[in-house]
Write a protein that holds these residues in place. Structure first.
Motif, mmCIF file in Angstrom:
data_model
loop_
_atom_site.group_PDB
_atom_site.id
_atom_site.type_symbol
_atom_site.label_atom_id
_atom_site.label_comp_id
_atom_site.label_asym_id
_atom_site.label_seq_id
_atom_site.Cartn_x
_atom_site.Cartn_y
_atom_site.Cartn_z
ATOM 1 N N THR A 52 31.749 110.508 65.984
ATOM 2 C CA THR A 52 30.775 109.524 65.508
ATOM 3 C C THR A 52 30.167 108.737 66.665
ATOM 4 O O THR A 52 28.947 108.546 66.753
ATOM 5 C CB THR A 52 31.437 108.558 64.506
ATOM 6 N N PHE B 64 36.405 109.448 65.032
ATOM 7 C CA PHE B 64 35.807 108.300 65.707
ATOM 8 C C PHE B 64 35.050 108.749 66.955
ATOM 9 O O PHE B 64 33.928 108.292 67.217
ATOM 10 C CB PHE B 64 36.890 107.290 66.087
ATOM 11 N N ALA C 30 31.257 108.771 60.042
ATOM 12 C CA ALA C 30 31.736 107.433 59.710
ATOM 13 C C ALA C 30 32.345 107.385 58.314
ATOM 14 O O ALA C 30 33.394 106.756 58.097
ATOM 15 C CB ALA C 30 30.588 106.431 59.817
ATOM 16 N N ALA D 13 26.433 111.265 62.569
ATOM 17 C CA ALA D 13 27.234 110.058 62.789
ATOM 18 C C ALA D 13 27.583 109.380 61.465
ATOM 19 O O ALA D 13 28.703 108.903 61.279
ATOM 20 C CB ALA D 13 26.474 109.082 63.689
#
Length: 484
Positions: free
Chosen positions: A233, A230, A264, A260
């Protein structure tokens, strides 16, 4: 707010479905004083995102900071703030929301003092990064506490005031920053925009015991892989949003969006696998899959993007073309703040009568305000009627008040109380990211069109973009559930 007008305790058993994280212990209820305490911390975090803008010239003169350093003073706060929100919410679920709120508020107060005492520009940048991290610790606990300790109309009123705090904070930051710098309180100059947080933060800390202590019944486990994915990203996305306009959108920067996207996808797979094994993912796929949250977040993104674009480009036009200083440009936004605050007092009643169509109404009113502003600017340039501009801004505020708090309620309605921190973190992160993206897109569009055509054409183009955002929210609203 009198005691009789406060947010009443939740009575009776909850019907909210429980999560693997455990059953939420019964909350003591959110009184009016407790709501003021948690909203105070939230207001400080919002005000500090904008209050520094009007002090940048003074900071540069005093600390000899260049453009890159001044950019970090502004954006560094937003970076660590956005990065830490989901983790901050998860920690609140695990260790107690009041405890995390108190720790976050104490850290925010301390880092505010450090910002105000900064001897060098490098010290100020570091303190702002820490201040953003502290805000990320306290902010998710506000909505999570409201979610865990209220229900029905009490929750609607509390979330409405939460939304009003956000809107007022953004405007107050502009006005208060300009006022403090111009008054030069106690000879502090720009340092007063940070020092003012200290007495307010201390006062809220002294009353934090009035806030009900809520947490997940069983402490959720830590998700190191999900947290790292997380973070990677978010860093990639934020780097593109923040650095793109200044760097001229080089090709290598767009590669970060690919990174990114890969992050994800990996995050989604990791979280699904962890939840299937009975673990505690940072982002619970089962909670995020609820229609209310999924569709509500889809509407929050264009809503927040439009708001970010509006505030950013308004500042460019007001201070760049009309020559308003920070105080004057903030004052012209007061119709937005007043309209937003007044309408939020009646939003629960309107929602009870219209159900999910309140968002449709809000999008229509907001779109009307945007079109009115476009017409006034185009026909009245270079000196449009200030009265009509204020009317258009007020319409924009009414629409935002009908839309924003209602979407917050819809998004959180399906989130179990034991995971309220996680849900709040996701909501605020989406809101912050979309606001930053809107400011970037709106600012880039404005600068590009102004360079190729004219300032008035640029302003109208941005307002047309805002109208498109309103139409997107309107279309999504047709399939939204009634607010819970």
């Amino acid at each position: 707010m009198t005691k009789s007008e406060g947010i009443r305790p939740l009575k009776g058993p909850t019907t909210t479905p429980q999560s693997p994280a455990g059953t939420q212990p019964a909350a003591a209820g959110l009184t009016g004083i407790a709501l003021v305490v948690v909203l105070t911390g939230y207001a400080l975090s919002i005000v500090d995102a904008s209050i520094v803008n009007v002090a940048l010239t003074s900071i540069s003169d005093d600390l000899h900071g260049g453009p890159a350093a001044l950019e970090l003073v502004v954006s560094g706060y937003g970076l660590t703030y956005a990065l830490g929100l989901v983790l901050g919410g998860r920690l609140g679920d695990a260790f107690g929301r009041r405890r995390l709120y108190a720790c976050g508020l104490a850290a925010f107060t301390l880092t505010s003092a450090l910002c105000g005492a900064a001897p060098t520009i490098e010290f100020l940048v570091a303190a702002r990064l820490l201040q953003g991290a502290a805000a990320a610790m306290l902010v998710p606990q506000v909505l999570a506490t409201i979610q865990a300790a209220t229900a029905g109309q009490a929750r609607a009123r509390a979330i409405g005031l939460y939304g009003a705090t956000a809107a007022l904070g953004m405007v107050v930051g502009q006005i208060l920053g300009g006022l403090l710098v111009s008054l030069d309180v106690a000879g502090m100059g720009w340092r007063s925009v940070f020092a003012i947080n200290v007495p307010i933060g201390v006062a809220a800390l002294l009353a934090v015991r009035r806030v009900p202590a809520t947490r997940a019944g069983a402490r959720p486990g830590f998700d190191p892989v999900g947290t790292v994915l997380f973070g990677v990203t978010m860093v990639c996305v934020l780097a593109v949003v923040v650095a793109g306009p200044d760097l001229g959108w080089p090709l290598w920067l767009w590669a970060l969006l690919v990174a990114a996207a890969v992050g994800a996808v990996a995050l989604a797979r990791t979280e699904r696998a962890l939840e299937a094994r009975g673990g505690s993912p940072l982002l619970s796929p089962s909670v995020l899959s609820h229609p209310g949250m999924r569709r509500g977040l889809a509407a929050v993104v264009p809503f927040s993007a439009g708001f970010g674009a509006f505030l950013f480009v308004y500042a460019l036009v007001a201070q760049g073309h009309f020559g308003f200083d920070g105080l004057a440009s903030g004052a012209v936004l007061s119709p937005f703040a007043v309209a937003f605050f007044v309408v939020t007092l009646f939003t629960p009643r309107i929602a009870a009568a219209l159900g999910g169509r309140i968002v449709t109404l809000g999008a229509l009113v907001q779109g009307t305000g945007v079109l009115l502003l476009a017409l006034v600017v185009r026909l009245g340039w270079p000196h449009p009627s200030l009265v009509l501009v204020c009317v258009g801004i007020a319409f924009f505020g009414v629409g935002a008040a009908l839309t924003g708090p209602t979407l917050f309620r819809m998004i959180l309605a399906d989130v179990p109380s034991a995971q309220a921190g996680m849900g709040s973190g996701v909501l605020v992160t989406s809101q912050q990211m979309a606001t930053a993206l809107g400011a970037t897109v709106g600012g880039t569009l404005y600068v590009s069109v102004a360079g190729a055509l004219s300032t008035v054409s640029a302003a109208v183009c941005v307002l047309a973009l805002l109208a498109c955002f309103s139409v997107t929210v309107l279309v999504i609203s047709l399939k939204l559930p009634d607010p819970g």
